[in-house]
Each structure stands twice: as C-alpha cells, then as structure tokens.
Write an enzyme that holds these catalytic residues in place. Sequence first.
Site, PDB file in Angstrom:
ATOM      1  N   GLN A 120       9.907  -2.747  -0.098  1.00 23.61           N
ATOM      2  CA  GLN A 120      10.360  -1.545   0.578  1.00 23.61           C
ATOM      3  C   GLN A 120      11.826  -1.666   0.973  1.00 23.61           C
ATOM      4  O   GLN A 120      12.610  -0.738   0.791  1.00 23.61           O
ATOM      5  CB  GLN A 120       9.501  -1.317   1.828  1.00 23.61           C
ATOM      6  CG  GLN A 120       9.616   0.072   2.388  1.00 23.61           C
ATOM      7  CD  GLN A 120       9.169   1.102   1.373  1.00 23.61           C
ATOM      8  OE1 GLN A 120       8.151   0.949   0.716  1.00 23.61           O
ATOM      9  NE2 GLN A 120       9.961   2.134   1.197  1.00 23.61           N
ATOM     10  N   ASP A 168       3.193   3.315  -6.101  1.00 24.91           N
ATOM     11  CA  ASP A 168       4.432   4.036  -6.410  1.00 24.91           C
ATOM     12  C   ASP A 168       4.444   4.576  -7.829  1.00 24.91           C
ATOM     13  O   ASP A 168       5.177   5.512  -8.135  1.00 24.91           O
ATOM     14  CB  ASP A 168       5.645   3.100  -6.265  1.00 24.91           C
ATOM     15  CG  ASP A 168       6.105   2.991  -4.835  1.00 24.91           C
ATOM     16  OD1 ASP A 168       5.576   3.736  -3.992  1.00 24.91           O
ATOM     17  OD2 ASP A 168       6.983   2.158  -4.560  1.00 24.91           O
ATOM     18  N   HIS A 224      14.809  -0.757  -1.330  1.00 23.81           N
ATOM     19  CA  HIS A 224      15.109   0.636  -1.689  1.00 23.81           C
ATOM     20  C   HIS A 224      16.523   1.038  -1.274  1.00 23.81           C
ATOM     21  O   HIS A 224      17.327   1.470  -2.085  1.00 23.81           O
ATOM     22  CB  HIS A 224      14.099   1.600  -1.064  1.00 23.81           C
ATOM     23  CG  HIS A 224      12.972   1.931  -1.974  1.00 23.81           C
ATOM     24  ND1 HIS A 224      13.131   2.730  -3.064  1.00 23.81           N
ATOM     25  CD2 HIS A 224      11.665   1.558  -1.965  1.00 23.81           C
ATOM     26  CE1 HIS A 224      11.964   2.853  -3.692  1.00 23.81           C
ATOM     27  NE2 HIS A 224      11.064   2.138  -3.056  1.00 23.81           N
ATOM     28  N   GLU A 246       5.064   6.154   6.344  1.00 21.95           N
ATOM     29  CA  GLU A 246       4.909   6.723   4.997  1.00 21.95           C
ATOM     30  C   GLU A 246       3.875   5.893   4.209  1.00 21.95           C
ATOM     31  O   GLU A 246       2.917   6.422   3.682  1.00 21.95           O
ATOM     32  CB  GLU A 246       6.275   6.668   4.304  1.00 21.95           C
ATOM     33  CG  GLU A 246       6.290   7.222   2.901  1.00 21.95           C
ATOM     34  CD  GLU A 246       7.633   6.941   2.226  1.00 21.95           C
ATOM     35  OE1 GLU A 246       8.407   6.100   2.732  1.00 21.95           O
ATOM     36  OE2 GLU A 246       7.907   7.555   1.171  1.00 21.95           O
ATOM     37  N   HIS A 247       4.111   4.572   4.135  1.00 27.91           N
ATOM     38  CA  HIS A 247       3.185   3.663   3.457  1.00 27.91           C
ATOM     39  C   HIS A 247       2.549   2.731   4.482  1.00 27.91           C
ATOM     40  O   HIS A 247       3.262   2.139   5.289  1.00 27.91           O
ATOM     41  CB  HIS A 247       3.920   2.790   2.434  1.00 27.91           C
ATOM     42  CG  HIS A 247       4.707   3.572   1.418  1.00 27.91           C
ATOM     43  ND1 HIS A 247       6.075   3.722   1.501  1.00 27.91           N
ATOM     44  CD2 HIS A 247       4.317   4.244   0.310  1.00 27.91           C
ATOM     45  CE1 HIS A 247       6.490   4.448   0.471  1.00 27.91           C
ATOM     46  NE2 HIS A 247       5.458   4.783  -0.270  1.00 27.91           N
ATOM     47  N   HIS A 250      -3.244  52.461  14.777  1.00 24.57           N
ATOM     48  CA  HIS A 250      -4.279  51.616  14.194  1.00 24.57           C
ATOM     49  C   HIS A 250      -5.634  52.302  14.329  1.00 24.57           C
ATOM     50  O   HIS A 250      -6.425  52.351  13.395  1.00 24.57           O
ATOM     51  CB  HIS A 250      -4.314  50.261  14.903  1.00 24.57           C
ATOM     52  CG  HIS A 250      -3.270  49.309  14.437  1.00 24.57           C
ATOM     53  ND1 HIS A 250      -1.931  49.551  14.578  1.00 24.57           N
ATOM     54  CD2 HIS A 250      -3.372  48.092  13.822  1.00 24.57           C
ATOM     55  CE1 HIS A 250      -1.250  48.520  14.060  1.00 24.57           C
ATOM     56  NE2 HIS A 250      -2.101  47.627  13.598  1.00 24.57           N
TER      57      HIS A 250
END
Lengths: 434, 434
Positions: A260, A362, A263, A328-329, A421
């Site tokens: 991770q 991924d 990245h 996220e993960h 209405h």
Amino acid sequence: MIMRIARTTDSDFEALYQRITQRGRVFDEDLWKVVEKIVDDVARKGDEALFDYTQRLDGYALTAETVAVSGKELEEAASRVEASDLAIMRQAAQRIEAFHRHQIAENWTVSDEPGIILGQRIVPLERVGIYAPGGLASYPSTVLMAAVPAKIAGVGEIILVNPSRGGQIHPLIAATAKLCGISRIFKIGGAQAVAALAYGTETIPRVDKIVGPGNAYVAAAKKMVFGQVSIDMIAGPSEILIIADQTAQPAFVAADLLSQAEHDEMASAVLVTPDEVLAREVSVELKRQLERLPRRTIAERSLEAFGAILVTDNLEGAVTVANRFAPEHLELIVEDPWKLLEGIKHAGAVFLGHYTPEAIGDYIAGPNHVLPTGGTARFSSALGVYDFVKRISVVCFSRDVLEDYGPKAARFARLEGLDAHGNSISLRLAGKNS
Amino acid sequence: MIMRIARTTDSDFEALYQRITQRGRVFDEDLWKVVEKIVDDVARKGDEALFDYTQRLDGYALTAETVAVSGKELEEAASRVEASDLAIMRQAAQRIEAFHRHQIAENWTVSDEPGIILGQRIVPLERVGIYAPGGLASYPSTVLMAAVPAKIAGVGEIILVNPSRGGQIHPLIAATAKLCGISRIFKIGGAQAVAALAYGTETIPRVDKIVGPGNAYVAAAKKMVFGQVSIDMIAGPSEILIIADQTAQPAFVAADLLSQAEHDEMASAVLVTPDEVLAREVSVELKRQLERLPRRTIAERSLEAFGAILVTDNLEGAVTVANRFAPEHLELIVEDPWKLLEGIKHAGAVFLGHYTPEAIGDYIAGPNHVLPTGGTARFSSALGVYDFVKRISVVCFSRDVLEDYGPKAARFARLEGLDAHGNSISLRLAGKNS
C-alpha cells in the site's frame, strides 16, 4: 524503526488518527480557484479551451481531428501488448464480470391491493465517462474495474478519457479498452477532461456520470460538476488497515503494508494488533523489506507520515479501531477471520485470512478496486453495477382505490397548505368519466 | 391563454427547453460565498456559530439546553394533531413502508472455485440526518419519506432537524417524528443546520448522510459538505410532465399541472400531447381552474415562466420529448399507459392512467416523493432504502488458489509499475507456513 508502535490510549493518538484520516482532505482554495477557471472555460468555450489547457498543462497539441483515438491507433497500440499479459487481463475481466453479475437488480411490480399496481424499474444510464489516470504509469486495471460493471448494467455508451503521454495512447490502456469493447477514447485528462465530459464540447459528448480516480485537480473538478452530472466518489489517497493476531507471519503483514505504502507518499498503512511481539517483528520486517524495494523512497515517506502500528488490549479493541478508521482496504490476518468479520461495520473491501493479500483483490479476485477512501467507507461503497443504473418508480391506481385513498391524500396535502393537490383528486372522483 | 401551445420544431423550442431544465441551476456566486462562510464558521466554532446564525437568519434564540426538542415539547406538540389526521399519516407510513420493503438487498457469498470465497455485505449507515424544511408551511410527508426507508435499512440513529418557527416544533412534524420513532430533533435549519450535521458541534452529533430537500442555501450547503458526508441529492424546484392523448379529460390534466405549479414560482408544469384539440381544451381549463385557486398567484407565475403545452406528431414523439426533459414526475394519461412506459428511459416517478394523479404519489401511494429534479433523473433515483446502506466487498483466498492467481496479479501489478504488490504474493508462496 520506520513506524512507531503506539496505543490508542496514548495522549497523541487522536492527533495521529486525524492526520491519517484527514490527509488529502485539506481544502486548497488556490487549487479550487484554478480548477473553477478550467471548468468554467471548457463549459463556455468547448474544444477551444479543452485543447488549450491540454497544450498548456499536459504539453501536447490536439485538434478536433486528433483528439479521439482512431481505430488504427487503437489497434497498433494494443498489438504491442504481449499475448501472455493479454491473457491475464482477459482472465481478470472474466473474474470481475462474474463477481459483478451478482449485483444486477431486477425490475419489480407488486399489487398489494386490487386496483393498485406499484413497481420499480431499473434503467441503465445512457452514457458514462471513465477517467483513466495517466501520468508516469498507466492503470489498465482501473479501466476494467469501471467498464465491466458499466457494461453489465447495460450502459448505452462508454467514453474513455486518458491523458495519454504526448498524445499517444498507452498500449495497456488500448488493450484493455479493446477487451471491454470501448471504441470512443479521447486523449484528454485533468480538470479539463472532467469539464468536457460534464458539459460536452464540439468533439466530446456530454455524459450522465463520470467515474474513475484521478489527482487532486480531477477530484476538485468532479466535486464541482457534481449535480450537473453524477460522479462515483471523490477519491483520496489509498490506504490499508490490517488486523493481525499471533498466528500472522510478520513478513506477510509487512509486505502487505508496503504494497500500500508504495502507491504514493500520501498513502496510509496501519497495523492493529493485540500482540506486542508481532508488532515488533513487523517493524523489523518492514525495515528489511524496504531495503529491496524499487519504490523505497515513496514507501518510506508514506510510512513515516501516515503509517502506524497500534497495539490494542484484544481483538475486539482492534475491530473498534478499524471501524473508527473505516479503511478502504481491511485485512484480517487472524486465526478466525470470519468471526472477526461479523464486527466490521465500516470498510471498502475486506481480505480474510493468511493468503488473501490486498494485491490479489486489486487485480484478479473479482471485487472492485475503486473503493471509498479517507473514512468515507462509513457511507459509501465500492464502484459497482448499482452505480450505472437508476430506478424509476411506477404507480397505477384505479378509480375505485382513488375513491378510498384520494380524499386522504387531499387532506394530507391541505395540511401542508397545498389545495390544488386536492382538486386533482376531487375532480376525478366527481368526473363524468367514471 | 396562460401557457403558449408550442411545437418542438418551433425555432424557440430550444430556448424554452433550456429555460425549464436549467431553472434553479444558475450558480449564484454571492449565495455560494455566504453559505461558504456559514459552513466554515459552524465547522470551526460549533454551537456558538450555529446559535448565532439561527438568531440572525431565523430570528429565534437557542442555547445548548433548548436546541433539542424535549420529550415534553414533542408530546405536547404532537397531541395537537387531530386523531383523524394522525390516522391518515399512520396509513401513509404503512404504505410507504410496504413499498420500500421491496428495496431491501441481501448479503451474498459465493464460491465460484474451490479455495475462493467472494461476497458482498450490506451494512446500514450508523447515523443519518433528515432535513425537514420549515418556513411558511410544514412538510410532515417529507419526514415520512426519509425516515421510513432509513428505518427499514436499519440505520442506527436518525436525527431530525427542522427550522421550527420561533423555536416551537410544528405539531405535524412532531406527530410524524413520533410515528417514525425519531426522538432526537433539533430546532435548526438552513446552511447552518447542514454544517452542524456534517461536522458535528457540542450539541449536534455528526452524521454520515444528510437527506431531505431545502431552499437554495440548504442545497448549496449540501453540495459544499458532500465528501465530508454523503448527501441524497441536490434538490431543485419541483416539476411535472404529462403525456396525454385524446382519451384524457382536459380537466384532469389541467388540475394535475396546477397541483405542481402551486408548489412555488420556480415549479414547472409541461403537457405533451399529439392531440391539438386537447391542447386547446387544457389551456381553457387551466384558466378556469386557476381562478378558484388559493395559491393562484404562485401557480400563475410558475405556468407563465416554466409551463408549456407541446404538441407532437404522435405519442412516440411525446415519449422522446419526455425522455429529453427527464422529469421528476411523469404522468401518462393515455389509453395504454403500460405500453408507453416501455419507452420511458428518464423520469423520477411515473404515474399511469386516468386515475393516478401525482398528488396520490406525493402522500399515500407508497413510492418515495423525494425525487431527482432538473433533468437529474437521467442519472439519479428516488430516495430509497439503498440510500441508507453501503456495501462491503469480501474476499478470501486459500494458499492453493493464491498459487494459481497470485503470479498473475503480481504480473499485472508490475505492468502498472508496482513491485511491492508482487512481493506480498511471492513471499506467501515461498513461505514456510505453507
């Protein structure tokens, strides 16, 4: 030691938590203004502004004739991908498709009372734009993750935009686009591409939704055009949180944290464990593995700024921390990951057990890798087929049931101060056409 | 004649179309700046700013002690609603619940290959804020439309905010809140209420999602906090489009157009018909019915600015126009509405036949009345149970399948320039723990 070992009871834990979850969230007023100008210019001036910004910001010239990738260009670029790599991509696409097919929703119609028919129709979006980031690397996997669910949903037309370096489409992007049957590809990127998709230009058709990750400019532009078009989410830097116990291999845990951290420098990697011995071993492993890493500098900076090893009293405490981060993960490298999963409330995707590194998810496992970041997993989900459809409600009443429910609806409307209405109902009940 | 009878082939049709679909979309920079200041102040200063803006903009004083509606206040206010009205609300709630129960999605798990388990978990949001607009009238129906699907989804806590006049909760809002089991109600509104829900203050808890319509300030604030929290949609002024043929009663059609036009001066009402006789008759009816309407001025202004009667060559042409408008409400007052429905691609909700006035759908039919406006039905849907859940992907691989897929994922990662991804796989395959 790369990452400090901390406890949630430490006095500075709150600051650490804020730093990690708020990273990339800082509202940059200057950036916003720049993006506002770009979006506004492209919305008003169309191609002229789009090509001008592409020249100025991305450094290549475009014309109405060259902005789209031609069939010949697509074929030529795609042909440069090795057959073995193409086979991997094809298998990935098949697995992604198999997973996402489970997300198809069906129309339904019910008649809970004679004279009343209610229902919901699922209708695919007409035209969708996929933003595939360019820059130094190319991300064909992102094209798969966006295009496959869009196709399953039945989207009428998929447009791909990609800031191709020097105006040349990347072979991997070309190959994936071909694989997904995408034939309309434009060599544009950045905020100007988002604006072009949202408002349309002479050459770029207006879309109904823009999906796919991008840099801070792309994220700001997506937020800006939100409402004019739909967007998937505002993506922030990537992140992982791992819960591990004494059964975990320190080397596995360290490798996953690094996968991770490599990245980008804004990525975040956090280990939460009740096992202090593991915490120390992972710390040692991190250092060892880092030394052999080509993207070492990036990973190191990411770990130093946004990494952490947190020791909790027990696994329940680790789950509490994970839910607070809403990562996220989330990896559960523990003896009984399925039991732990029961307590997980907030995460984009969960990877269970010793042999499910996030990297498998991924690319080829099947679930989507476009996931909510920065704690937004509290309220949002992975990109999916549901992102490419909308629902239309259907109502049909007979005169008889209108006789029963009509006056009630009219009364309700009158309570809210709306008289016309009521007329629309009373007229029908008094009507000669009954 | 209130509304001009036009054809889509008229030279100024495009201008008419733009005026109607873009109304309320104008980006007002001054308003945006005002809202930005409010949101920023409340995010930074909490209650102090929230109470200050309430005093300045809504004209009533609040303290940490009085901002929440007390149990006693709630009971007292709710008790002022007549039993017969309460019975109507209860029946509406039941019908809304019955419809929305069909939207519940289930967790799923699949094993498409030995050693691979994939799945998707549906998890309710933890805390949601409902914005119930206040002002001159109160809208208890909106509370039902937001709270019922949230409860079905299993939302942990529902917070209601309502700019109660003079700091007194409206009896109808109190009664509906009680009906829905909402006990945390705050007497706040406007952009300051949206900011308080998004960021939390000393007295107002931070929520994960804000739903419900509001004025331009509320809409701007929702767009601003989007990303920090989830929002349902950015609501614009209401609208109806009616497709009618020679079987339609002009009086019914006119009444339905007026029921929309009376909402506010920005509302839009459009009739599309292939029958010129009907077009003229509806025009006459509109004038006749308008004269008896309490909210005549509002309806008249709305029809003049954003109303239209469009004559098309045939019903197919009418469907094409309707899809282009992508209206919030679409009525099909034609001989065979189910056949026509097949061609409808873009609409929030569709009302079929001669006896389904939109008013019935606003209150008691069952489907949600919080619907996409201003053409956003192209890409968004009615509020529903799906708005109050998120999905978590689940992946579990065994060592054996990692052996097969792992090297492929690693290769894919390397193609994207990511090496540490590969390490996380190769380490596991070389591991002693196999």
